[in-house]
Design a protein around this motif. Structure first.
Motif, PDB file in Angstrom:
ATOM      1  N   THR A  93      26.130   2.569  30.968  1.00 58.00           N
ATOM      2  CA  THR A  93      25.247   3.677  31.366  1.00 58.00           C
ATOM      3  C   THR A  93      25.199   4.791  30.316  1.00 58.00           C
ATOM      4  O   THR A  93      24.222   5.518  30.235  1.00 58.00           O
ATOM      5  CB  THR A  93      25.689   4.282  32.717  1.00 58.00           C
ATOM      6  N   SER A  94      26.250   4.907  29.505  1.00 56.73           N
ATOM      7  CA  SER A  94      26.222   5.971  28.486  1.00 56.73           C
ATOM      8  C   SER A  94      25.915   5.397  27.099  1.00 56.73           C
ATOM      9  O   SER A  94      26.093   6.056  26.090  1.00 56.73           O
ATOM     10  CB  SER A  94      27.543   6.736  28.471  1.00 56.73           C
ATOM     11  N   SER A  95      25.488   4.121  27.076  1.00 54.54           N
ATOM     12  CA  SER A  95      25.131   3.440  25.824  1.00 54.54           C
ATOM     13  C   SER A  95      26.285   3.459  24.828  1.00 54.54           C
ATOM     14  O   SER A  95      26.121   3.699  23.640  1.00 54.54           O
ATOM     15  CB  SER A  95      23.900   4.107  25.210  1.00 54.54           C
ATOM     16  N   GLY A  96      27.483   3.218  25.340  1.00 55.14           N
ATOM     17  CA  GLY A  96      28.680   3.206  24.485  1.00 55.14           C
ATOM     18  C   GLY A  96      29.449   4.517  24.553  1.00 55.14           C
ATOM     19  O   GLY A  96      28.951   5.519  25.053  1.00 55.14           O
ATOM     20  N   LEU A  97      30.683   4.472  24.079  1.00 54.09           N
ATOM     21  CA  LEU A  97      31.535   5.665  24.091  1.00 54.09           C
ATOM     22  C   LEU A  97      31.589   6.279  22.697  1.00 54.09           C
ATOM     23  O   LEU A  97      31.605   5.549  21.704  1.00 54.09           O
ATOM     24  CB  LEU A  97      32.964   5.291  24.522  1.00 54.09           C
ATOM     25  N   PRO A  98      31.642   7.636  22.603  1.00 49.19           N
ATOM     26  CA  PRO A  98      31.800   8.257  21.283  1.00 49.19           C
ATOM     27  C   PRO A  98      33.043   7.684  20.603  1.00 49.19           C
ATOM     28  O   PRO A  98      34.040   7.394  21.283  1.00 49.19           O
ATOM     29  CB  PRO A  98      31.988   9.735  21.613  1.00 49.19           C
ATOM     30  N   LYS A  99      32.995   7.530  19.290  1.00 50.49           N
ATOM     31  CA  LYS A  99      34.061   6.842  18.543  1.00 50.49           C
ATOM     32  C   LYS A  99      35.465   7.347  18.900  1.00 50.49           C
ATOM     33  O   LYS A  99      36.388   6.567  19.119  1.00 50.49           O
ATOM     34  CB  LYS A  99      33.819   6.981  17.029  1.00 50.49           C
TER      35      LYS A  99
ATOM     36  N   LEU B  20      31.461  -3.295  25.993  1.00 52.14           N
ATOM     37  CA  LEU B  20      32.288  -2.147  25.619  1.00 52.14           C
ATOM     38  C   LEU B  20      31.942  -1.851  24.175  1.00 52.14           C
ATOM     39  O   LEU B  20      32.153  -2.698  23.306  1.00 52.14           O
ATOM     40  CB  LEU B  20      33.782  -2.508  25.779  1.00 52.14           C
ATOM     41  N   ARG B  21      31.396  -0.676  23.937  1.00 52.75           N
ATOM     42  CA  ARG B  21      30.983  -0.429  22.556  1.00 52.75           C
ATOM     43  C   ARG B  21      31.020   1.052  22.206  1.00 52.75           C
ATOM     44  O   ARG B  21      31.085   1.912  23.074  1.00 52.75           O
ATOM     45  CB  ARG B  21      29.581  -0.990  22.304  1.00 52.75           C
ATOM     46  N   LYS B  22      30.941   1.292  20.894  1.00 57.22           N
ATOM     47  CA  LYS B  22      30.867   2.674  20.398  1.00 57.22           C
ATOM     48  C   LYS B  22      29.426   3.134  20.521  1.00 57.22           C
ATOM     49  O   LYS B  22      28.498   2.340  20.353  1.00 57.22           O
ATOM     50  CB  LYS B  22      31.295   2.733  18.921  1.00 57.22           C
ATOM     51  N   GLN B  23      29.292   4.411  20.801  1.00 57.03           N
ATOM     52  CA  GLN B  23      27.946   4.971  20.973  1.00 57.03           C
ATOM     53  C   GLN B  23      27.218   5.051  19.636  1.00 57.03           C
ATOM     54  O   GLN B  23      27.723   5.624  18.690  1.00 57.03           O
ATOM     55  CB  GLN B  23      28.074   6.370  21.574  1.00 57.03           C
ATOM     56  N   GLU B  24      26.041   4.428  19.586  1.00 54.38           N
ATOM     57  CA  GLU B  24      25.256   4.484  18.344  1.00 54.38           C
ATOM     58  C   GLU B  24      23.891   5.124  18.566  1.00 54.38           C
ATOM     59  O   GLU B  24      23.229   5.538  17.636  1.00 54.38           O
ATOM     60  CB  GLU B  24      25.076   3.060  17.788  1.00 54.38           C
ATOM     61  N   SER B  25      23.483   5.190  19.824  1.00 54.00           N
ATOM     62  CA  SER B  25      22.181   5.813  20.100  1.00 54.00           C
ATOM     63  C   SER B  25      22.244   6.502  21.454  1.00 54.00           C
ATOM     64  O   SER B  25      23.188   6.312  22.228  1.00 54.00           O
ATOM     65  CB  SER B  25      21.094   4.748  20.118  1.00 54.00           C
ATOM     66  N   LYS B  26      21.226   7.264  21.766  1.00 59.77           N
ATOM     67  CA  LYS B  26      21.158   7.994  23.032  1.00 59.77           C
ATOM     68  C   LYS B  26      20.951   6.982  24.162  1.00 59.77           C
ATOM     69  O   LYS B  26      20.260   5.981  24.002  1.00 59.77           O
ATOM     70  CB  LYS B  26      19.995   8.983  22.970  1.00 59.77           C
ATOM     71  N   SER B  27      21.559   7.241  25.299  1.00 59.08           N
ATOM     72  CA  SER B  27      21.445   6.315  26.424  1.00 59.08           C
ATOM     73  C   SER B  27      20.055   6.359  27.070  1.00 59.08           C
ATOM     74  O   SER B  27      19.460   7.420  27.216  1.00 59.08           O
ATOM     75  CB  SER B  27      22.499   6.673  27.469  1.00 59.08           C
ATOM     76  N   ASN B  28      19.575   5.163  27.467  1.00 63.07           N
ATOM     77  CA  ASN B  28      18.284   5.062  28.168  1.00 63.07           C
ATOM     78  C   ASN B  28      18.463   5.080  29.679  1.00 63.07           C
ATOM     79  O   ASN B  28      17.495   5.012  30.427  1.00 63.07           O
ATOM     80  CB  ASN B  28      17.594   3.731  27.818  1.00 63.07           C
ATOM     81  N   TRP B  29      19.722   5.117  30.123  1.00 70.12           N
ATOM     82  CA  TRP B  29      20.011   4.930  31.539  1.00 70.12           C
ATOM     83  C   TRP B  29      19.292   5.943  32.436  1.00 70.12           C
ATOM     84  O   TRP B  29      18.730   5.581  33.475  1.00 70.12           O
ATOM     85  CB  TRP B  29      21.517   4.959  31.791  1.00 70.12           C
ATOM     86  N   LEU B  30      19.289   7.226  32.028  1.00 68.06           N
ATOM     87  CA  LEU B  30      18.647   8.261  32.852  1.00 68.06           C
ATOM     88  C   LEU B  30      17.170   7.954  33.067  1.00 68.06           C
ATOM     89  O   LEU B  30      16.651   8.078  34.174  1.00 68.06           O
ATOM     90  CB  LEU B  30      18.789   9.636  32.187  1.00 68.06           C
ATOM     91  N   THR B  31      16.498   7.533  31.995  1.00 66.96           N
ATOM     92  CA  THR B  31      15.064   7.200  32.067  1.00 66.96           C
ATOM     93  C   THR B  31      14.842   6.023  33.015  1.00 66.96           C
ATOM     94  O   THR B  31      13.954   6.051  33.873  1.00 66.96           O
ATOM     95  CB  THR B  31      14.541   6.824  30.654  1.00 66.96           C
ATOM     96  N   ILE B  32      15.670   4.972  32.858  1.00 69.40           N
ATOM     97  CA  ILE B  32      15.554   3.764  33.707  1.00 69.40           C
ATOM     98  C   ILE B  32      15.810   4.140  35.173  1.00 69.40           C
ATOM     99  O   ILE B  32      15.061   3.758  36.071  1.00 69.40           O
ATOM    100  CB  ILE B  32      16.562   2.677  33.240  1.00 69.40           C
TER     101      ILE B  32
END
Length: 388
Positions: A198-204, A235-247
């Protein structure tokens, strides 16, 4: 298949299954990570339904056989189970209480007043359902020992917080606390996957920190587990803004004030969250996927929509027509839609599909096909490597 080998229109038979909706589990990994709140879904979460039955201690079912395991069947030949399997567990408890009270009143009447033979016959008929009643009261009582635990309620609360994308810090701290308390690894992984998707990955910084804490708490052999999750993109590092809110907003996945007793939306299966996968099915049968094209682009994997024209030899890209008059089969029955989940479906999603099919104005009967029945537990478990 139609594109590879066009069929000439004279040879075409009108198929009984009008529409096929194929969904890959990867399109919606949020739903299975949430705790299911339907009766059958909760039975699977807590007791793991296997081939239409659960195995548990005989003592739980009120039998005096200490330490002996028994299998309890769960299928639609059990009339009471058929009635309550798709309901929210809160409602199931109320229904069982009402049925037990009514039976008690009938019993009191029979034993205190003179009854005619036909009245006695009716009472005996009701008694035939007593074994089913006893079975489900015992099961519900056992499930309540799980659902009343602070850990279960806390997890539920956190799942909704993550889905609603409310507070990043609170979610992060909660997962960190679970790791430090050494809560069951699968529970931690479910929340971690949900958080990451949901957060498109976690900050590093947080990604490295949680990874390290997890290995300290559960052992370094779980490096392989974390590696599996990363490879699967769960499970991944955040590389872009999450689309979850829009979806979430576009598909109205979070429904406030959900009435679980008299539901008017599929969100009742998770007490306020409508499964993304079933929202897609809902759109497909109502108006096709064309109107939500932009949202589909935000979901994993490619998507397509093809209509097999009755008089054309090649498929045209068109919307699914959901109007009852087009889709009635010749003898007046509703057309069939086959919904296939590749990679598994949860019991809660099946309940949501049954609910959809029963709605007034629904032009179709839905049939569900899947490669397997899954839960967040069984999915997360497949990534866990136990070395040694």
């Amino acid at each position: 298949m139609q594109a590879e080998e066009p069929v000439n229109s004279p040879d075409m038979v009108v198929p009984e299954i009008n529409t096929l909706i194929l969904l890959d589990r990867e399109v919606d990994m949020v739903t299975p990570m949430l705790s299911q709140l339907t009766y059958e879904g909760l039975l699977d979460e807590c007791l793991h339904v296997n081939n239409g039955s659960v195995e548990l201690d005989a003592s739980i079912m009120g039998l005096q056989q200490e330490g002996k395991k028994i299998k309890v069947p769960l299928n639609s030949s059990d009339k009471l189970f058929k009635e309550i399997r798709d309901l929210n567990f809160e409602v199931v408890v109320q229904i069982l209480r009402q049925k037990a009270t009514s039976m008690k009143q009938d019993y009191t009447e029979v034993t205190t007043t003179t009854q005619s033979v036909s009245e006695l016959k009716d009472f005996v008929k009701k008694l035939n359902s007593l074994p089913e009643m006893t079975r489900h009261i015992n099961l519900a009582q056992h499930l309540s020992t799980f659902t009343s635990k602070p850990a279960f309620l806390g997890q539920l609360d956190m799942e909704h917080t993550i889905v609603e994308a409310q507070s990043y810090d609170i979610c992060f701290e909660y997962i960190e606390e679970l790791i430090h308390k050494q809560e069951p690894l699968v529970n931690v992984l479910r929340l971690l996957i949900l958080f990451s998707i949901t957060s498109s990955g976690l900050p590093k910084k947080q990604f490295d920190y949680l990874r390290r804490e997890l290995l300290h708490s559960y052992g370094f052999e779980h490096m392989a587990t974390l590696n599996n999750l990363e490879k699967a993109g769960l499970l991944r590092k955040q590389e872009s803004k999450s689309n979850w809110l829009t979806i979430k907003r576009a598909l109205q996945l979070v429904v406030e004030d959900t009435d679980t007793a008299n539901p008017n939306d599929i969100a009742y299966v998770f007490s306020g969250y409508a499964p993304l996968s079933i929202r897609l099915v809902q759109h497909a049968v109502r108006s096709g996927w064309r109107p939500i094209e932009e949202i589909l682009k935000l979901l994993p994997g490619p998507h397509s929509e093809t209509k097999r024209g009755r008089f054309s030899s090649s498929p045209s890209y068109d919307t699914l027509q959901a109007s009852a008059n087009i889709d009635k089969v010749a003898d007046g029955r509703r057309s069939l839609v086959l919904v296939v989940f590749i990679g598994g479906i949860t019991f809660a999603e099946i309940s949501a599909l049954r609910f959809l099919s029963a709605q007034e104005g629904m032009a179709y009967d839905l049939i569900v096909g899947t490669t397997k029945i899954v839960s967040g537990h069984s999915l997360a478990e497949t990534f866990v490597e136990r070395l040694g």
